[in-house]
Motif scaffolding. Structure first.
Motif, PDB file in Angstrom:
ATOM      1  N   ALA A 291       1.652   7.858  -0.557  1.00  0.00           N
ATOM      2  CA  ALA A 291       1.815   7.614  -1.783  1.00  0.00           C
ATOM      3  C   ALA A 291       0.730   6.685  -2.528  1.00  0.00           C
ATOM      4  CB  ALA A 291       3.232   6.534  -0.902  1.00  0.00           C
ATOM      5  N   LEU A 292      -0.542   6.327  -2.567  1.00  0.00           N
ATOM      6  CA  LEU A 292      -1.191   5.807  -2.749  1.00  0.00           C
ATOM      7  C   LEU A 292      -2.011   6.588  -3.516  1.00  0.00           C
ATOM      8  CD1 LEU A 292      -2.398   2.879  -4.103  1.00  0.00           C
ATOM      9  CD2 LEU A 292      -4.117   3.351  -1.220  1.00  0.00           C
ATOM     10  N   GLU A 293      -2.804   7.492  -3.504  1.00  0.00           N
ATOM     11  CA  GLU A 293      -2.623   8.541  -4.010  1.00  0.00           C
ATOM     12  C   GLU A 293      -2.024   9.061  -5.291  1.00  0.00           C
ATOM     13  OE1 GLU A 293      -4.161  12.187  -1.930  1.00  0.00           O
ATOM     14  OE2 GLU A 293      -5.328  10.636  -0.783  1.00  0.00           O
TER      15      GLU A 293
ATOM     16  N   ILE B   4       4.177  -4.918  -4.571  1.00  0.00           N
ATOM     17  CA  ILE B   4       3.510  -6.523  -4.010  1.00  0.00           C
ATOM     18  C   ILE B   4       2.416  -6.041  -3.329  1.00  0.00           C
ATOM     19  CG2 ILE B   4       6.295  -7.438  -4.414  1.00  0.00           C
ATOM     20  CD1 ILE B   4       6.159  -6.306  -1.547  1.00  0.00           C
ATOM     21  N   GLY B   5       1.721  -5.356  -2.986  1.00  0.00           N
ATOM     22  CA  GLY B   5       0.524  -4.714  -2.424  1.00  0.00           C
ATOM     23  C   GLY B   5       0.519  -3.041  -2.272  1.00  0.00           C
ATOM     24  N   LEU B   6      -1.283  -2.667  -1.610  1.00  0.00           N
ATOM     25  CA  LEU B   6      -1.197  -1.622  -1.701  1.00  0.00           C
ATOM     26  C   LEU B   6      -2.247  -1.270  -0.431  1.00  0.00           C
ATOM     27  CD1 LEU B   6      -3.286  -0.951  -5.225  1.00  0.00           C
ATOM     28  CD2 LEU B   6      -0.779  -0.601  -4.734  1.00  0.00           C
ATOM     29  N   ASP B   7      -2.445  -0.865   0.460  1.00  0.00           N
ATOM     30  CA  ASP B   7      -2.683  -0.063   1.477  1.00  0.00           C
ATOM     31  C   ASP B   7      -3.918   0.903   1.998  1.00  0.00           C
ATOM     32  OD1 ASP B   7      -3.123  -0.412   4.097  1.00  0.00           O
ATOM     33  OD2 ASP B   7      -1.419  -0.724   5.165  1.00  0.00           O
ATOM     34  N   PRO B   8      -5.084   0.619   1.106  1.00  0.00           N
ATOM     35  CA  PRO B   8      -5.788   1.760   1.318  1.00  0.00           C
ATOM     36  C   PRO B   8      -5.874   2.680   2.792  1.00  0.00           C
ATOM     37  CG  PRO B   8      -6.644  -0.043   0.124  1.00  0.00           C
ATOM     38  CD  PRO B   8      -4.910  -0.635   0.697  1.00  0.00           C
TER      39      PRO B   8
END
Length: 423
Positions: free
Chosen positions: A232-234, A285-289
């Motif tokens: 999802a982050l990518e 509300i936040g990212l989790d690399p």
């Protein structure tokens, strides 16, 4: 259906503001195009007046004895035709000429039933609620199930003092509420409308998609783990063009980026490229690399559809114009006489109500975070509505959350118009 008398005023003393409102209402009720003896009043006050809520309600009720039923709430701002009163003492009132057998005022101590002894069946409902009420989203969904259409409209009280609600029926109180004066705190209240009360309602999200629709393929709680099978982050960074190598720029861009969510099987982005009413816009509300994941301010499940979006002045303006245009298109008949067609095509056709549009009054509930600067200046939001809909009677407030259908929204606007049945 005649126009609903509507008035608004601001003054440091509530009694002076009420006097100005009453003068406007009485003047309109004397005009042939306005309803002369409406029985349902909608009352919205800013939180400056919240400590005086009971006095205001008692005063208006005594001065307008023909109005037997009242509903409303408090906001950090209230809306009137072409104007908003934000962070100042004000009240806004509309008197609705709805047949008495076609509405019921309800509250927590006099709940809305599916049917009553008089044969009333609720089809839609205007709902006001206290944000501190437990399981509020579930209560709103349950309330929608009590109506034939499942459609609610309204919002949550917003106040820095007392989150009051107004609910008065019949002879001064609702059957079942005892000696209560009509001012409540907590729970839900409002007005249910019968089948003969024709309403048209639309939701404006005020934001636009900046990337294609995606399917959530892995999620846990508030965390989106995979979108279309990719981390999802990518996907977020690629869809928005954000680079974590430039932290300051990335944080600014992420604050302006939101997520439009819909249930499995529903489209987040419609054919017009805008979000539909099923979309719930939520903050990141936040990212989790470490897990390549993205956390948002709502629970998310695999199968949901989503799209990254941004909210800005241009998007808010264009989406508000869109819903007003949709309402007008729905109300204007497909075939009209030549004089009516010429009138609608005139340059100033949007400056006032026209019989072909058949709008008697409107209720607009907007998010407290949308007022003023979000649309480019004071009262800009209400001025857009007036230019698009015409000079129709309008009342409303700036809410701590907006209600439409069986959903609780945030950062949206809900515009609902009362209109005569098609001839």
């Amino acid at each position: 259906m005649k126009l609903f008398p509507c008035a608004h005023a601001t003054h440091p003393q509530w009694a002076m503001a009420a006097g100005l409102v009453l003068a406007q209402l009485r003047a309109q009720m004397a005009l042939p195009e306005y309803a002369a003896s409406p029985t349902l009043g909608l009352l919205y006050i800013t939180d400056h007046y919240a400590p005086h809520a009971q006095d205001i309600l008692d005063h208006l009720g005594a001065e307008l004895p023909e109005v037997t039923d009242w509903a409303g709430t408090v906001g950090v701002g209230v809306a009137g035709s072409n104007v908003e009163y934000f962070d100042e003492p004000a009240l806004s009132v509309m008197l609705c000429a709805v047949p008495p057998d076609q509405y019921r005022v309800f509250s927590g101590v006099a709940p809305l039933g599916v049917g009553d002894a008089m044969g009333f069946e609720p089809h839609t409902a205007l709902v006001h609620a206290d944000a501190s009420t437990a399981d509020l989203a579930e209560l709103i969904a349950e309330m929608a199930q009590r109506t034939a259409t499942g459609y609610l409209f309204g919002g949550l009280a917003s106040s820095r003092t007392q989150p009051v609600q107004f609910a008065v029926g019949g002879n001064g109180n609702i059957k079942g509420q005892g000696a209560a004066g009509g001012v409540f705190r907590g729970g839900l209240s409002g007005v249910a409308f019968g089948e003969q009360v024709v309403l048209v309602s639309r939701v404006t999200q005020g934001c636009h998609p900046v990337a294609p629709q995606r399917v959530v393929t892995a999620a846990e709680g508030h965390v989106m783990q995979e979108l279309d099978g990719e981390p999802a982050l990518e996907v977020l960074l690629r869809d928005t063009g954000i680079s974590l190598d430039r932290p300051h720029e990335a944080m600014a861009a992420l604050r302006a980026t939101l997520v439009g969510l819909t249930p499995a099987g529903s489209d987040a982005v419609g054919r017009t490229g805008h979000f539909g009413a099923d979309v719930l816009v939520r903050h990141i509300i936040g990212l989790d690399p470490g897990r390549n994941a993205v956390a948002i301010a709502d629970r998310v499940e695999p199968g949901m559809r989503m799209a990254f979006c941004r909210r800005d002045v241009q998007a808010a303006r264009s989406d508000l114009v869109r819903i007003c245009s949709e309402i007008r298109e729905e109300l204007e008949p497909q075939e009209v006489s030549l004089p009516v067609a010429a009138a609608l095509a005139a340059p100033d056709a949007g400056a006032g109500p026209h019989p072909a549009r058949r709008i008697a009054g409107a209720v607009y509930v907007s998010c407290a975070g949308r007022g003023g600067p979000h649309f480019g200046g004071p009262s800009a939001e209400l001025q857009i509505v007036r230019r698009a809909l015409g000079d129709v009677p309008l009342v409303g407030f700036f809410a701590g959350g907006e209600i439409a259908r069986d959903h609780l929204y945030g950062y949206t606007g809900v515009l609902t118009v009362f209109c005569a049945a098609a001839p």
